[in-house]
Scaffold this motif. Structure first.
Motif, mmCIF file in Angstrom:
data_model
loop_
_atom_site.group_PDB
_atom_site.id
_atom_site.type_symbol
_atom_site.label_atom_id
_atom_site.label_comp_id
_atom_site.label_asym_id
_atom_site.label_seq_id
_atom_site.Cartn_x
_atom_site.Cartn_y
_atom_site.Cartn_z
ATOM 1 N N VAL A 152 2.191 26.253 -12.484
ATOM 2 C CA VAL A 152 1.529 27.504 -13.082
ATOM 3 C C VAL A 152 3.106 27.995 -13.770
ATOM 4 O O VAL A 152 3.861 28.123 -12.940
ATOM 5 N N THR A 153 2.756 28.810 -14.786
ATOM 6 C CA THR A 153 3.856 29.174 -15.606
ATOM 7 C C THR A 153 3.689 30.669 -15.791
ATOM 8 O O THR A 153 4.551 31.479 -16.344
ATOM 9 N N GLN A 154 2.298 31.305 -15.702
ATOM 10 C CA GLN A 154 1.841 32.654 -16.040
ATOM 11 C C GLN A 154 0.785 32.881 -15.153
ATOM 12 O O GLN A 154 -0.065 32.161 -15.062
ATOM 13 N N TRP A 155 0.824 34.239 -14.366
ATOM 14 C CA TRP A 155 -0.326 34.682 -13.965
ATOM 15 C C TRP A 155 -0.875 35.773 -14.433
ATOM 16 O O TRP A 155 -0.020 36.793 -14.765
ATOM 17 N N ASP A 156 -2.365 35.945 -14.164
ATOM 18 C CA ASP A 156 -2.853 37.373 -14.659
ATOM 19 C C ASP A 156 -2.626 37.806 -16.042
ATOM 20 O O ASP A 156 -2.337 38.970 -16.276
ATOM 21 N N ASP A 157 -2.526 36.653 -16.945
ATOM 22 C CA ASP A 157 -2.205 37.126 -18.517
ATOM 23 C C ASP A 157 -0.894 38.047 -18.639
ATOM 24 O O ASP A 157 -0.815 38.766 -19.617
ATOM 25 N N GLY A 158 0.155 37.586 -17.719
ATOM 26 C CA GLY A 158 1.516 38.312 -17.859
ATOM 27 C C GLY A 158 1.510 39.385 -17.216
ATOM 28 O O GLY A 158 2.783 40.154 -17.217
ATOM 29 N N ARG A 159 0.536 40.002 -16.464
ATOM 30 C CA ARG A 159 0.629 41.324 -15.562
ATOM 31 C C ARG A 159 1.316 41.016 -14.451
ATOM 32 O O ARG A 159 1.664 42.221 -13.814
ATOM 33 N N HIS A 160 1.587 39.957 -13.984
ATOM 34 C CA HIS A 160 1.890 39.588 -12.700
ATOM 35 C C HIS A 160 3.439 39.842 -12.666
ATOM 36 O O HIS A 160 4.097 39.594 -13.511
ATOM 37 N N THR A 161 3.969 40.485 -11.561
ATOM 38 C CA THR A 161 5.329 40.539 -11.137
ATOM 39 C C THR A 161 5.660 39.937 -9.825
ATOM 40 O O THR A 161 4.745 39.719 -8.919
ATOM 41 N N GLY A 162 6.948 39.634 -9.574
ATOM 42 C CA GLY A 162 7.147 39.048 -8.131
ATOM 43 C C GLY A 162 7.140 37.582 -8.536
ATOM 44 O O GLY A 162 6.926 36.905 -9.250
ATOM 45 N N THR A 163 7.474 37.069 -6.948
ATOM 46 C CA THR A 163 7.735 35.706 -6.881
ATOM 47 C C THR A 163 6.189 35.150 -6.355
ATOM 48 O O THR A 163 6.084 33.742 -6.648
ATOM 49 N N GLU A 164 5.675 35.735 -5.347
ATOM 50 C CA GLU A 164 4.458 35.270 -5.022
ATOM 51 C C GLU A 164 3.436 34.895 -5.969
ATOM 52 O O GLU A 164 3.278 35.668 -7.086
ATOM 53 N N PRO A 165 2.528 34.000 -5.682
ATOM 54 C CA PRO A 165 1.324 33.608 -6.763
ATOM 55 C C PRO A 165 0.489 35.015 -7.067
ATOM 56 O O PRO A 165 0.112 35.821 -6.216
ATOM 57 N N GLY A 166 -0.132 35.008 -8.195
ATOM 58 C CA GLY A 166 -0.946 36.056 -8.712
ATOM 59 C C GLY A 166 -2.371 35.769 -8.394
ATOM 60 O O GLY A 166 -2.522 34.807 -7.548
ATOM 61 N N GLN A 167 -3.285 36.608 -8.985
ATOM 62 C CA GLN A 167 -4.537 36.292 -8.615
ATOM 63 C C GLN A 167 -5.251 35.214 -9.453
ATOM 64 O O GLN A 167 -6.100 34.367 -8.966
ATOM 65 N N MET A 168 -4.703 35.179 -10.651
ATOM 66 C CA MET A 168 -5.543 34.082 -11.618
ATOM 67 C C MET A 168 -4.320 33.569 -12.540
ATOM 68 O O MET A 168 -3.697 34.225 -13.275
ATOM 69 N N SER A 169 -4.340 32.013 -12.187
ATOM 70 C CA SER A 169 -3.568 31.250 -13.048
ATOM 71 C C SER A 169 -3.871 31.278 -14.725
ATOM 72 O O SER A 169 -5.005 31.007 -15.065
ATOM 73 N N THR A 170 -2.894 31.817 -15.606
ATOM 74 C CA THR A 170 -3.275 31.924 -17.117
ATOM 75 C C THR A 170 -2.580 31.043 -18.166
ATOM 76 O O THR A 170 -2.977 31.253 -18.989
ATOM 77 N N SER A 171 -1.717 30.200 -17.625
ATOM 78 C CA SER A 171 -0.779 29.477 -18.237
ATOM 79 C C SER A 171 -0.325 28.551 -17.546
ATOM 80 O O SER A 171 0.509 28.814 -16.296
ATOM 81 N N SER A 172 -0.077 27.289 -17.746
ATOM 82 C CA SER A 172 0.640 26.101 -16.823
ATOM 83 C C SER A 172 1.210 25.144 -17.718
ATOM 84 O O SER A 172 0.802 24.767 -19.044
ATOM 85 N N ALA A 173 1.888 24.137 -17.089
ATOM 86 C CA ALA A 173 2.085 22.970 -17.493
ATOM 87 C C ALA A 173 1.191 21.745 -16.665
ATOM 88 O O ALA A 173 1.309 21.700 -15.513
ATOM 89 N N SER A 174 0.326 21.039 -17.396
ATOM 90 C CA SER A 174 -0.572 20.271 -16.646
ATOM 91 C C SER A 174 0.108 19.334 -16.222
ATOM 92 O O SER A 174 1.073 18.673 -16.415
ATOM 93 N N MET A 175 -0.696 18.542 -15.244
ATOM 94 C CA MET A 175 -0.207 17.181 -14.433
ATOM 95 C C MET A 175 0.044 16.172 -15.686
ATOM 96 O O MET A 175 -0.609 15.917 -16.577
ATOM 97 N N PRO A 176 1.290 15.627 -15.484
ATOM 98 C CA PRO A 176 1.653 14.521 -16.582
ATOM 99 C C PRO A 176 0.584 13.528 -16.812
ATOM 100 O O PRO A 176 0.381 12.879 -17.980
ATOM 101 N N SER A 177 -0.039 13.088 -15.589
ATOM 102 C CA SER A 177 -1.306 11.960 -15.808
ATOM 103 C C SER A 177 -2.197 12.542 -16.586
ATOM 104 O O SER A 177 -3.002 11.773 -17.566
ATOM 105 N N VAL A 178 -2.615 13.831 -16.492
ATOM 106 C CA VAL A 178 -3.703 14.418 -17.307
ATOM 107 C C VAL A 178 -3.365 14.562 -18.924
ATOM 108 O O VAL A 178 -3.900 14.135 -19.984
ATOM 109 N N VAL A 179 -1.929 15.115 -19.180
ATOM 110 C CA VAL A 179 -1.353 15.229 -20.440
ATOM 111 C C VAL A 179 -1.583 13.701 -21.118
ATOM 112 O O VAL A 179 -1.786 13.623 -22.216
ATOM 113 N N PHE A 180 -0.954 12.604 -20.508
ATOM 114 C CA PHE A 180 -0.877 11.403 -21.199
ATOM 115 C C PHE A 180 -2.197 10.754 -21.288
ATOM 116 O O PHE A 180 -2.529 9.893 -22.157
#
Length: 391
Positions: free
Chosen positions: A79-107
């Motif tokens: 996960v590279t973004q939580w809550d459409d960018g409203r999230h702050t801090g280091t702990e995970p947010g409520q909803m993941s909204t952007s990510s880098a997918s698993m390499p196996s899925v990508v390929f």
């Protein structure tokens, strides 16, 4: 492309070997994997999914570079973004909204896309920019356009692509509309889950063009990779599915959480009560299984929620999206499952009939199902596109 130190790094080499062994990474994509590392596109702070802990964990490159690199080269989603960018801090947010997918899925998806040198490619959902850079390495300079709806995500990807030297055109916009300025495209790929595919993508493809996207129904979060080929007359695109995946949904097609009290304001017993011989495994088994995917295809406009198992019992809920119809089946050890349903639609009857339909046809896997997209809508089919139904 810029020189990034990654060749020979044990974890990167090991990931490539594992992807090759598992069949996700094919020899023709190996040069792109080798030359375009995921680590070049990941942010300083990220939240990889820790398989052991079964949750996303914060990892900082400056604070723990060894773990950061290990996760970058692991076959896990990040996960590279939580809550459409409203999230702050280091702990995970409520909803993941952007990510880098698993390499196996990508390929797996890139393999389905079948990109060749010189192909014009449109990507919907830039994310980190890694996928766009892989496509640019394969298709060649000036042949890849990538569209991202989130302004902050788009800007980070733009900077990463520029720093790496990847020759892809970055566009901030709504990829659901495609990008007519760069059409026609030989290949279109979406990296977000869709419930309805836009015909604009067909219009922006040439005859024989390929569209690859994660697609599913509102029944569950489980998607499957659809691979559509545009007809010679350009009036439709059709093709079979290529296996299960799960992606963050296109923002305009997200469903808000189901409000249980809006459906069932009182006790479950207010609904009509029956029993069923259907087993818990049939509805609460593998959430990525073909059975659950098939049920989504056969029970339209319905959300299915499988609750946690407690004290030997598990409720499975069905909520209608066009009215307030609902159903609940309670599986309990040692007893016949009890069923309640209420509303204009008999959702449990529909679900039970859909399960019987799937079992009578030999429990077909994802690859036997397919999707057809026309200007008037989309339809699903089993084995034969001529025998389809609207979804």
């Amino acid at each position: 492309m810029a020189d990034h130190v990654h060749q020979g790094r044990p974890s990167h080499t090991g990931l490539g070997r594992a992807l090759m062994t598992g069949g996700a990474l094919t020899p023709d994509w190996l040069p792109a994997f080798t030359e375009v590392p995921r680590s070049a596109f990941l942010p300083e702070l990220m939240w990889p999914f820790d398989m052991g802990a079964a949750r996303s964990v914060p990892v900082s490159r400056s604070g723990d570079p060894e773990s950061w690199l290990a996760y970058a080269d692991a076959d896990v989603p990040i996960v590279t973004q939580w809550d459409d960018g409203r999230h702050t801090g280091t702990e995970p947010g409520q909803m993941s909204t952007s990510s880098a997918s698993m390499p196996s899925v990508v390929f797996r998806m890139l393999r389905a896309l079948d990109v060749r040198g010189g192909h014009r490619v449109l990507e919907i959902g830039t994310g980190t920019g890694w996928n766009a850079a892989l496509l640019a390495h394969r298709a060649g300079a000036g042949n890849v356009v990538t569209v991202e709806v989130d302004g902050a995500v788009a800007e980070r990807a733009r900077r990463a692509l520029h720093a790496f030297g990847a020759p892809a055109r970055m566009v901030h916009g709504d990829g659901f509309r495609g990008f007519p300025e760069g059409a026609p495209y030989d290949r279109i790929i979406a990296t977000c889950g869709l419930r309805s595919l836009p015909f604009a993508w067909v219009r922006q493809s040439g005859p024989g063009g390929v569209i690859v996207a994660p697609w599913g129904t509102h029944y569950s979060n489980a998607d499957a990779i659809t691979r559509l080929v545009v007809a010679e007359d350009g009036r439709s695109a059709s093709g079979a599915f290529a296996g299960p995946v799960e992606f963050m949904k296109l923002r305009s097609q997200r469903l808000p959480p189901v409000e249980h009290r809006a459906y069932v304001p009182d006790k479950v017993a207010v609904g009509e009560e029956t029993t069923t011989a259907v087993t818990e495994e049939a509805f609460a088994g593998d959430r990525f299984g073909a059975g659950r995917f098939a049920l989504g295809l056969r029970v339209p406009a319905c959300v299915n929620l499988v609750a946690e198992r407690r004290d030997g019992a598990r409720p499975v809920w069905f909520y209608g999206l066009t009215d307030r119809s609902w159903a609940c089946v309670m599986f309990r050890d040692g007893d016949a499952a009890r069923v309640w349903q209420s509303g204009p639609r008999r959702l449990w009857d529909e679900a039970e009939a859909a399960l019987a339909w799937w079992e009578e046809r030999g429990r077909p896997g994802h690859e036997r199902f397919g999707l057809t997209l026309t200007e008037t809508g989309q339809s699903a089919w089993l084995d034969d596109p001529a025998d389809s139904w609207e979804v």
